[in-house]
Design an enzyme around this catalytic site. Structure first.
Site, PDB file in Angstrom:
ATOM      1  CE  LYS A 109      -3.904  -2.358   0.209  1.00  0.00           C
ATOM      2  NZ  LYS A 109      -4.918  -2.327  -1.065  1.00  0.00           N
ATOM      3  NE  ARG A 110       3.374   1.419  -4.855  1.00  0.00           N
ATOM      4  CZ  ARG A 110       2.977   0.038  -5.165  1.00  0.00           C
ATOM      5  NH1 ARG A 110       3.292  -0.934  -4.163  1.00  0.00           N
ATOM      6  NH2 ARG A 110       3.104  -0.230  -6.346  1.00  0.00           N
TER       7      ARG A 110
ATOM      8  CB  ALA B  91       1.230   6.708  -0.770  1.00  0.00           C
TER       9      ALA B  91
ATOM     10  CG  LEU C 118      -5.365  10.052   5.465  1.00  0.00           C
ATOM     11  CD1 LEU C 118      -5.064   9.679   7.144  1.00  0.00           C
ATOM     12  CD2 LEU C 118      -6.591  10.986   5.355  1.00  0.00           C
TER      13      LEU C 118
ATOM     14  CG  LEU D 239      -6.182   8.709   0.037  1.00  0.00           C
ATOM     15  CD1 LEU D 239      -6.026   8.960  -1.164  1.00  0.00           C
ATOM     16  CD2 LEU D 239      -6.765   9.812   0.810  1.00  0.00           C
TER      17      LEU D 239
ATOM     18  N   GLY E  16       0.627  13.030   4.005  1.00  0.00           N
ATOM     19  CA  GLY E  16       0.945  12.700   5.594  1.00  0.00           C
ATOM     20  C   GLY E  16       2.227  12.135   5.515  1.00  0.00           C
TER      21      GLY E  16
ATOM     22  CD  GLU F 249       0.295  16.749   6.967  1.00  0.00           C
ATOM     23  OE1 GLU F 249      -0.219  15.477   6.895  1.00  0.00           O
ATOM     24  OE2 GLU F 249      -0.128  17.770   7.088  1.00  0.00           O
TER      25      GLU F 249
ATOM     26  CD  GLU G  40      -2.210  16.517   2.024  1.00  0.00           C
ATOM     27  OE1 GLU G  40      -1.487  16.875   0.978  1.00  0.00           O
ATOM     28  OE2 GLU G  40      -1.661  16.159   3.154  1.00  0.00           O
TER      29      GLU G  40
ATOM     30  NE  ARG H 257      -4.910  11.902  -3.820  1.00  0.00           N
ATOM     31  CZ  ARG H 257      -4.294  12.129  -5.347  1.00  0.00           C
ATOM     32  NH1 ARG H 257      -4.886  12.668  -5.844  1.00  0.00           N
ATOM     33  NH2 ARG H 257      -3.119  11.577  -5.310  1.00  0.00           N
TER      34      ARG H 257
ATOM     35  N   GLY I  69      -3.517  18.164   7.219  1.00  0.00           N
ATOM     36  CA  GLY I  69      -4.202  18.132   8.742  1.00  0.00           C
ATOM     37  C   GLY I  69      -3.378  17.496   9.549  1.00  0.00           C
TER      38      GLY I  69
HETATM   39  C1  1HE Z   1      -3.005   3.759  -1.413  1.00  0.00           C
HETATM   40  C2  1HE Z   1      -2.629   4.876  -1.022  1.00  0.00           C
HETATM   41  C3  1HE Z   1      -3.260   5.838  -0.043  1.00  0.00           C
HETATM   42  C4  1HE Z   1      -1.366   3.872  -2.536  1.00  0.00           C
HETATM   43  N1  1HE Z   1      -4.076   5.266   0.697  1.00  0.00           N
HETATM   44  N2  1HE Z   1      -4.204   3.363  -0.571  1.00  0.00           N
HETATM   45  N3  1HE Z   1      -1.976  10.201  -0.543  1.00  0.00           N
HETATM   46  C5  1HE Z   1      -2.361  10.354  -1.841  1.00  0.00           C
HETATM   47  O1  1HE Z   1      -3.103  10.921  -2.544  1.00  0.00           O
HETATM   48  C6  1HE Z   1      -1.105   9.495  -2.675  1.00  0.00           C
HETATM   49  C7  1HE Z   1      -2.157   8.401  -3.373  1.00  0.00           C
HETATM   50  N4  1HE Z   1      -1.069   7.103  -3.908  1.00  0.00           N
HETATM   51  C8  1HE Z   1      -0.533   7.478  -5.265  1.00  0.00           C
HETATM   52  O2  1HE Z   1      -0.673   8.586  -5.778  1.00  0.00           O
HETATM   53  C9  1HE Z   1       0.326   6.320  -5.926  1.00  0.00           C
HETATM   54  O3  1HE Z   1      -0.238   5.154  -5.315  1.00  0.00           O
HETATM   55  C10 1HE Z   1       1.701   6.357  -5.713  1.00  0.00           C
HETATM   56  C11 1HE Z   1       2.476   7.523  -6.540  1.00  0.00           C
HETATM   57  C12 1HE Z   1       2.134   6.667  -4.066  1.00  0.00           C
HETATM   58  C13 1HE Z   1       2.325   5.246  -5.987  1.00  0.00           C
HETATM   59  O4  1HE Z   1       2.010   4.640  -7.289  1.00  0.00           O
HETATM   60  P1  1HE Z   1       2.349   3.233  -7.808  1.00  0.00           P
HETATM   61  O5  1HE Z   1       1.749   3.161  -9.162  1.00  0.00           O
HETATM   62  O6  1HE Z   1       3.490   2.654  -7.363  1.00  0.00           O
HETATM   63  O7  1HE Z   1       1.275   2.295  -6.912  1.00  0.00           O
HETATM   64  P2  1HE Z   1      -0.363   2.176  -7.172  1.00  0.00           P
HETATM   65  O8  1HE Z   1      -0.796   1.199  -8.120  1.00  0.00           O
HETATM   66  O9  1HE Z   1      -1.188   3.545  -7.300  1.00  0.00           O
HETATM   67  O10 1HE Z   1      -0.878   1.877  -5.533  1.00  0.00           O
HETATM   68  C14 1HE Z   1      -0.398   0.340  -5.070  1.00  0.00           C
HETATM   69  C15 1HE Z   1      -1.669   0.032  -4.141  1.00  0.00           C
HETATM   70  O11 1HE Z   1      -1.297   0.944  -2.782  1.00  0.00           O
HETATM   71  C16 1HE Z   1      -2.822   0.251  -4.375  1.00  0.00           C
HETATM   72  O12 1HE Z   1      -3.553  -0.559  -3.717  1.00  0.00           O
HETATM   73  P3  1HE Z   1      -4.325  -1.987  -4.545  1.00  0.00           P
HETATM   74  O13 1HE Z   1      -5.091  -2.693  -3.431  1.00  0.00           O
HETATM   75  O14 1HE Z   1      -4.941  -1.509  -5.801  1.00  0.00           O
HETATM   76  O15 1HE Z   1      -2.935  -2.696  -4.935  1.00  0.00           O
HETATM   77  C17 1HE Z   1      -3.189   1.850  -3.916  1.00  0.00           C
HETATM   78  O16 1HE Z   1      -4.697   1.949  -4.038  1.00  0.00           O
HETATM   79  C18 1HE Z   1      -2.536   1.664  -2.555  1.00  0.00           C
HETATM   80  N5  1HE Z   1      -2.246   3.135  -2.117  1.00  0.00           N
HETATM   81  N6  1HE Z   1      -1.461   5.160  -1.948  1.00  0.00           N
HETATM   82  C19 1HE Z   1      -4.718   4.106   0.315  1.00  0.00           C
HETATM   83  N7  1HE Z   1      -2.638   6.930   0.457  1.00  0.00           N
HETATM   84  C20 1HE Z   1      -3.126  13.815   8.183  1.00  0.00           C
HETATM   85  S1  1HE Z   1      -4.069  14.214   6.754  1.00  0.00           S
HETATM   86  C21 1HE Z   1      -2.883  13.652   5.290  1.00  0.00           C
HETATM   87  C22 1HE Z   1      -3.526  13.576   4.102  1.00  0.00           C
HETATM   88  C23 1HE Z   1      -2.936  12.938   3.022  1.00  0.00           C
HETATM   89  O17 1HE Z   1      -1.812  12.337   3.270  1.00  0.00           O
HETATM   90  S2  1HE Z   1      -3.768  13.159   1.478  1.00  0.00           S
HETATM   91  C24 1HE Z   1      -2.660  12.194   0.421  1.00  0.00           C
HETATM   92  C25 1HE Z   1      -3.127  10.771   0.194  1.00  0.00           C
END
Ligand code: 1HE
Length: 267
Positions: free
Chosen positions: A36-37, A73, A75, A77, A120, A123, A143, A146, A151
């Site tokens: 899940k990265r 990666a 929070l 999501l 996060g 962060e 964020e 999205r 936060g």
């Molecule tokens: C996840 C998450 C996640 C990956 N929550 N499941 N963070 C983001 O918006 C980042 C979202 N992630 C991405 O943009 C990409 O996954 C990556 C650039 C990090 C990596 O890409 P990649 O092509 O190597 O991997 P992938 O195929 O996108 O992801 C692999 C799996 O990890 C996949 O799950 P699967 O079950 O389909 O294999 C993804 O869904 C899962 N995955 N990132 C849940 N973030 C205190 S508030 C803080 C607020 C935030 O942090 S918002 C930013 C959230």
């Protein structure tokens, strides 16, 4: 490296989300959700909270990295649902508590940043004291893209590192800073070759562990707080910190070792 402890996440198929090992005076923590990265779910946040609330007494320094080529990666999501404002407030304050514990828990924390250092994840990285990046590191605050605001403390910590102006632009455009850009902006203090981040972090951690523990503590506690203070308050707090540091046995040992041309041995 001996296995001190591992923490079950009660759901992750790998069986653990944060592994903890003790290597001498260095506690080595690894986010362990590579599939899940290393997205931060409630279990992972809880295990971080538990570690920093009660670190092993042998540990003088912490190294934090992510298994599988990504720091984090951000929070998880998949756990996010539509929440009442008050629930979002409590959730954000929960993150703040953990980030405060990382920054002010008393132990210097060295992080290894590669792959996704996003949301996060950034962060968390910004709450660590020494940051080592590998060339794959990608720094982003997605964020805004999205539909949410940060936060987990980014406005205070990331904003302090790169400036409010750059953070504003980063969030509005969703831009990604690469490792070199991140290092130039101070998001990382070191940029090393691919695969060398953990070695460099361990080398730095072992070096930091040889400092007088009270001085490490004061460096962590005082500098960032003084940054929040008015100038005259900051200068007074600096003098108090100096007074604390220079009156114990470690200060005598440090000065004596210098005059005797040897490495100091701090308590
Ligand atoms: C996840 C998450 C996640 C990956 N929550 N499941 N963070 C983001 O918006 C980042 C979202 N992630 C991405 O943009 C990409 O996954 C990556 C650039 C990090 C990596 O890409 P990649 O092509 O190597 O991997 P992938 O195929 O996108 O992801 C692999 C799996 O990890 C996949 O799950 P699967 O079950 O389909 O294999 C993804 O869904 C899962 N995955 N990132 C849940 N973030 C205190 S508030 C803080 C607020 C935030 O942090 S918002 C930013 C959230």
């Amino acid at each position: 490296m001996s296995s001190l402890d591992t923490v079950s996440d009660g759901g992750n198929r790998q069986g653990e989300v944060l592994s903890v090992r003790l290597d001498g005076a260095v506690a080595v923590l690894a986010f362990n959700r590579p599939d899940k990265r290393n997205a931060v779910n409630e279990a992972l946040l809880g295990e971080l909270r538990a570690f920093f609330a009660n670190p092993p007494k042998e540990a003088r320094v912490v190294v934090l990295y992510g298994e599988g080529g990504h720091f984090s990666a951000g929070l998880d999501l998949s756990e996010q649902v539509v929440r009442e404002p008050s629930q979002v407030l409590y959730h954000s304050r929960g993150w703040h508590q953990v980030m405060e514990a990382i920054q002010f828990g008393g132990l210097p924390v060295v992080s290894v940043l590669n792959g996704a250092v996003m949301g996060g994840g950034l962060e968390i990285a910004a709450a660590t004291h020494v940051r080592v990046a590998e060339p794959t590191a990608r720094f982003q605050l997605p964020e805004g893209k999205r539909g949410i605001f940060v936060g987990g403390g980014a406005t205070v910590r990331v904003g302090r590192i790169i400036g409010a102006d750059r953070m504003t632009e980063m969030m509005l455009t969703g831009r990604i800073y690469d490792a070199e850009q991140g290092a130039a902006l101070g998001l990382a203090h070191y940029l090393v070759e691919e695969g060398k981040g953990l070695d460099k972090a361990m080398e730095l951690a072992r070096e930091i562990a040889t400092n007088a523990p009270l001085v490490n503590y004061l460096v962590i506690q005082a500098i960032s707080r003084i940054d929040d203070m008015a100038r005259s308050d900051g200068l007074f707090t600096e003098s108090l910190s100096a007074a604390l540091s220079q009156s114990g046995g470690d200060a005598q040992e440090g000065l004596k070792a210098f005059l005797e041309k040897r490495k100091p041995r701090f308590g």
